[in-house]
Design an enzyme around this catalytic site. Sequence first.
Site, mmCIF file in Angstrom:
data_model
loop_
_atom_site.group_PDB
_atom_site.id
_atom_site.type_symbol
_atom_site.label_atom_id
_atom_site.label_comp_id
_atom_site.label_asym_id
_atom_site.label_seq_id
_atom_site.Cartn_x
_atom_site.Cartn_y
_atom_site.Cartn_z
ATOM 1 N N HIS A 1 -37.227 15.415 17.191
ATOM 2 C CA HIS A 1 -36.496 15.960 16.040
ATOM 3 C C HIS A 1 -35.908 14.843 15.179
ATOM 4 O O HIS A 1 -36.128 14.796 13.954
ATOM 5 C CB HIS A 1 -35.386 16.890 16.521
ATOM 6 N N GLU A 2 -35.145 13.967 15.802
ATOM 7 C CA GLU A 2 -34.495 12.914 15.023
ATOM 8 C C GLU A 2 -35.509 11.976 14.387
ATOM 9 O O GLU A 2 -35.275 11.426 13.307
ATOM 10 C CB GLU A 2 -33.513 12.134 15.896
ATOM 11 N N HIS B 1 -36.483 13.121 11.013
ATOM 12 C CA HIS B 1 -35.580 12.616 9.972
ATOM 13 C C HIS B 1 -35.946 11.176 9.603
ATOM 14 O O HIS B 1 -35.933 10.792 8.429
ATOM 15 C CB HIS B 1 -34.134 12.644 10.468
ATOM 16 N N HIS C 1 -38.818 10.999 7.348
ATOM 17 C CA HIS C 1 -38.418 11.425 6.008
ATOM 18 C C HIS C 1 -37.840 10.236 5.236
ATOM 19 O O HIS C 1 -38.090 10.071 4.030
ATOM 20 C CB HIS C 1 -37.387 12.550 6.127
#
Length: 672
Positions: free
Chosen positions: A462-463, A466, A469
């Site tokens: 998940h992280e 980020h 991104h």
Amino acid sequence: MSNPFGSISSLPYQLPPFEHITPDDFRPAFKAGFEEHLAEIDAITANSAAPDFENTIAAMERSGQMLERAALVFFTLTAADATDEVQAIQQEVGPQLAAHEDAIYLNKDLFERVNAVSTEGLDEESARLVAEYRRSFIRAGAQLDEDGQARMRTLNSRLSVLGTEYAQKLLKDTNESALLVTDAAELDGLSDDDVASAAAAAAEAGKEGYLLSLVLPTSQPALASLTNRETRRRLLEASLNRGFRDNQENTLGLAAEMAALRADRAALLGFANHAEFATDNQTAPSLEAIHSMLGKLAPPAVRNAQAEAELLREAAARDGIEELQAWDWSYYSEQVRREKFSVDRAALRPYFELERVLHDGVFYAANRLYGVTFTERPDLSGYHPDVRIWEVKNEDGSGLGLFLGDYYTRDTKAGGAWMNSLVHQSALLGMQPVVINNLNIPKPPEGEPTLLSFDEVVTAFHEFGHALHGLFSSVTYPQFSGTAVPRDFVEYPSQVNEMWMLWPEVVANFAKHHVTGEPLPQDVIDKIEAASTWGEGFGTTEYLGATLLDLAWHELAPGETVQDPEAFEAEALQRAGVALDLVPPRYRSGYFKHIFAGGYAAAYYAYIWSEVLDADTVEWFRENGGLTRENGDRFRRELLARGNSIDPLQAFRNFRDRDAAIEPLLHRRGLD
């Protein structure tokens, strides 16, 4: 100047020179940064030429670089290595930063110049930047009269002080609330590695026995394994009571005051409450639309949770437990998972060793999808010895940026997991991204492997979503870089990246026993996927509890105050239909850092709002061949690279060729 923030770093990708940075550097750096930035703003307002994009908007984007360098490093430390010295500086700097931002966004001469800039002939990104600056000035109060602006400055200053105090008290109370166990028998059910980590944590804290540190959410990982019911009770109550105890670290008064001040600030700007203000610049069309979605999700989520509870009661009854309690939920949920689906998540840990998860899982998936490679750079230093640094390159060998990983928990580190940036990508400033992932994995004794829980592996993926991104950002202006998108969109790319954890090629590559090297059996993976909706009643209900509590705090009317925060919380959950004694909200008011010290005030709904886009995107990947470079390049080009340089929902449409459908989310969570 000799201060390390006084000039652009000469290290690769402008990585801050951490080996030369000390806490003593921050006060003079902020002072000089404030002065330099205001001088640059004064030069813009004093310009006798007619306002245009270059002499006003682009000039603002180029301004404040020294302040930016110091602030990005400093607030990395306040979250990840908040020593007493750093916390003392934070108490001083917080109000100064609030005042500095007011000095810019309440500057009427500057606002007039921004308002006068024509967008005629500008490219799409530049025209959007002009519009965003205008919106930012208006939302900051640039159109208020002198009395209104004075009130706004007072509110912002006080809120800054309160937010810092909340975060610091929560960190201290979380450390102090860690559960100390003196008899190893009370930890029965935990793995040998977990027990060893607890012993190491106690030794590091100077205590005899075993110390179970607390993670930020209500539910603690050890609750799923501890066979001793009394230990489970003590652990959950320690978690639930953070910020509520009658001591110096009680945060409830701070929360109530912040909520009231935010309501007053919203009223100054013409909004009915802070929630209305906060959602005005998000992708959600309105506060009513958010409530409508949450209202549709809550009843089936609660029904599913209640159905799950019946199965848990049956399992608990076999152990002689007559009344199921909240501290029993995780333990018996895992029992039912094992019985109903033959999945023992505790037995998965030996297959999830950190190095393999990173290199053969997280990095491997990114390489297969986007062609990027990761090379560790031990010659570069982070802000703490635990921080590791990788250089990221594109498939053609061109440098993309740096990725920092800070994976272990420590007393100076906030709970939870997050991504932040040390350098924002910007073509205007010639900068490439430097991003960080922080997790809170208990550190094993020296020489022992770091074995992750199933949920910790999900968090790592998940992280890293980020991080991608931020790394893939390809925008001109720093204000639009990477994750600088609306709160209810920012979780979308990270949630999409979770899908690769159990993708066949990926899980087969990293999920191998750390001793034998044997792969995680395929039938176990199949069972994990078959059990994917088990526990979603609990998970969705505890999430909605926190989300609806957030909105209750921030839908207070101006002048409305909460005298009894604990009673207010109970009433809010009851009114929202999610007040289940067996399912406490994911965060309670005393330790809801996301909304009281983390930028998610009235925006915690963002996770499930983004999940609509995420679930629909997962469907697209599955329909189009999954883990392929063609798919990765499309997702990178149309969405990850765009940051906030175009409307985020338009970026989604460009990628998906339509608006998102909610049905994949409902199916994923077992709510259809």
